[in-house]
Scaffold this active site. Structure first.
Site, PDB file in Angstrom:
ATOM      1  N   LYS A  80      -7.308 -17.030  -3.939  1.00  0.00           N
ATOM      2  CA  LYS A  80      -7.425 -15.711  -4.225  1.00  0.00           C
ATOM      3  C   LYS A  80      -8.682 -15.686  -5.200  1.00  0.00           C
ATOM      4  O   LYS A  80      -9.265 -16.547  -5.808  1.00  0.00           O
ATOM      5  CB  LYS A  80      -6.372 -15.106  -5.180  1.00  0.00           C
ATOM      6  N   SER A 156      -0.757  -8.135  -5.015  1.00  0.00           N
ATOM      7  CA  SER A 156      -2.169  -8.366  -4.876  1.00  0.00           C
ATOM      8  C   SER A 156      -2.933  -9.449  -4.172  1.00  0.00           C
ATOM      9  O   SER A 156      -4.035  -9.460  -3.937  1.00  0.00           O
ATOM     10  CB  SER A 156      -2.917  -7.938  -6.188  1.00  0.00           C
ATOM     11  N   SER A 180       2.954 -10.215  -7.454  1.00  0.00           N
ATOM     12  CA  SER A 180       1.840 -10.452  -6.799  1.00  0.00           C
ATOM     13  C   SER A 180       1.730 -11.643  -5.800  1.00  0.00           C
ATOM     14  O   SER A 180       0.668 -11.620  -4.882  1.00  0.00           O
ATOM     15  CB  SER A 180       0.296 -10.199  -7.432  1.00  0.00           C
TER      16      SER A 180
END
Lengths: 469, 40
Positions: A80, A156, A180
């Site tokens: 990420k 996310s 997330s």
């Protein structure tokens, strides 16, 4: 060779170590796949061909010279884009950080995976500053679900989840503040681990909510989940929040069934509003674990509300200066929530912290009689990208603030959770949370492994990520 | 807050206050706040 990326990390590393395929070839295939798939999925924000090929060549050199390249030899991974990557600017899904200097070194957990032979091929898309559950980003676009390109990959950490579900990399890193990792794992039909709060180092990661941020990862098998977790464990001088605990390996005991397993089904808040196919998946898992025992927690709505308030206020505090000076450079959805959070009275946050202790103590008591608790990860399967509302029971509510209603209460008190995929024929993937007591990731992983062996949890084949391999 | 962002901020603040009201309604003993460095 072309099917190599459909295999899990353990299998890929085995092939590389036996020199049935070179690390260089694997990296090349992964990078080509990433480029081909990214037009459909938009899961990568950057690819690192030069450094990946150099790292892979180094793995091949070690093997040629009889040097152990590590248990992740030649395994392509992605992170990420809130994890620091040496020489790369950490964006955290924002435009505001675009002009920041490049990171001097890799985030601690990334460095540990690389030291074990992993090859970083790319950074992945996310909601701006990790504030969202859908990976819809005003600056960088929407990330698409490999199982249905019209739907969200979750957020996310949606880019990381889509990259694993799309069979581009077998392991990716994400972060979980309110859900997330667990939400995208559920929507993309893969495994996710959110370890106990303060277990893994957050050194070299861009923060969201100091008191709630966890790092963790996605995989396509439970053995990979345990392997990567074991490699990332350990105290870190770069992160005082990470507790000084000894490494507690989970891989050696993974195949050992949990004898006399006491599993409980969370009801009330965690069942009342879930859709029928989600409830059916919970029941399948419960049946496989031989349990009908239910557990009703009190104060779940309040715990979830507390996490919601702490997130808004703490996230806003972190970005207060740029909210004042560069509000136009935020994603509008993030900016409006941060502004609202900045207005929240401190008395609420004081109350949040006290409520957190009492909710934690309630769960500690529950776990005196249970080894794991099971609950859905999300109320529904992946929503359409143009969807703005969600049905919770018979109530229609705004989608984006409510996707994480089953994950937020659990991360609020930092319990470890493995999210497992339940493949329901004709349905989009459904994820179930296997929740363990604090510091007992080993139990959640063993239960997940047991369900995997039983065939109750398995990976659905992605339909939207057809790429030329 | 810039006038251009007003509607979005108000909508979010109203949602936040609903959640804050739930939190504030919980009866808790009058002790000092929980530690910042929470342990699970």
């Amino acid at each position: 060779v072309n099917d190599i990326l459909a295999r899990d990390a353990t299998a890929i590393a085995g092939e590389v170590r036996r020199q049935r395929i070179s690390a260089t070839a694997v990296a090349n295939i992964a990078l080509d796949s990433a480029m081909a798939a990214n037009g459909r999925l938009n899961c990568f924000s950057a690819l690192f061909r030069d450094t990946a090929m150099a790292a892979a060549a180094e793995i091949d050199r070690k093997i040629d010279q009889g040097i152990d390249p590590g248990p992740l030899a030649g395994v392509p991974i992605a992170v990420k884009n809130l994890f620091d990557i040496a020489g790369v600017t950490t964006l955290a899904g924002s435009r505001i950080l675009q002009d920041s200097p490049p990171a001097k070194r890799d985030a601690t957990v990334l460095a540990r995976l690389k030291a074990a032979g992993a090859v970083l091929v790319g950074a992945t898309q996310m909601d701006e500053f990790a504030y969202g559950f859908t990976t819809q980003n005003a600056h960088y676009g929407d990330t698409h679900n490999p199982h249905d390109l019209t739907r969200s990959a979750g957020g996310s950490s949606g880019g990381s989840a889509a990259a694993v579900a799309g069979q581009i990399v077998p392991i990716s890193l994400g972060s979980d503040t309110n859900g997330s990792i667990r939400v995208p794992a559920a929507f993309c039909g893969i495994f996710g681990l959110k370890p106990t709060l303060r277990r893994l180092s957050r050194g070299g990661t861009y923060p969201f909510v100091h008191e709630l941020d966890h790092v963790g990862h996605f995989t396509r098998s439970v053995r990979d989940l345990a392997l990567a977790y074991d490699l990332m464990q350990g105290a870190d001088p770069a992160d005082s929040f990470c507790l000084q605990r000894p490494v507690e390996p989970t891989r050696p005991s993974l195949e050992r069934p949990v004898s006399g397993l006491r599993a409980g089904i969370l009801d009330g808040w965690f069942r009342d509003t879930a859709q029928q196919d989600v409830l059916a998946a919970v029941d399948r898992v419960a049946n496989a674990l031989g349990t009908e025992r239910t557990v009703t927690l009190t104060g779940v709505a309040e715990a979830r509300a507390a996490a919601f308030c702490l997130t808004a206020a703490s996230g806003a505090a972190l970005h207060l200066d740029t909210l004042r000076t560069r509000p136009q450079d935020f994603d509008p959805a993030t900016r409006d929530r941060f502004f609202a959070g900045a207005l929240l009275p401190a008395s609420v946050i004081d109350r949040v912290r006290r409520l957190r202790l009492s909710f934690r103590d309630q769960l500690r008591t529950v776990f005196e009689n249970f080894d794991v608790l099971i609950a859905p990860a999300t109320p529904s399967t992946a929503p359409r990208l143009d969807q703005t509302t969600l049905m919770l029971g018979d109530r229609e509510v705004p989608l984006r603030p409510n996707v994480g209603i089953y994950t937020q209460p659990i991360s609020f008190i930092g319990l470890p959770v493995v999210t497992v995929p339940v493949d329901a024929p004709g349905s989009l993937p459904i994820g179930i949370q296997i929740i363990a007591p604090a510091w007992r990731e080993d139990i959640a992983l063993r239960v997940a492994a047991q369900l995997e062996r039983q065939g109750v949890v398995s990976l659905p084949a992605p339909k939207g990520a057809d790429h030329d391999r | 807050v810039d006038e251009a962002y007003r509607d979005g901020v108000i909508a979010n603040y109203e949602r936040l206050l609903q959640q804050a009201a739930l939190v504030m309604a919980v009866p808790l003993p009058e002790t000092s706040p929980g530690p910042m460095e929470f342990e699970p």
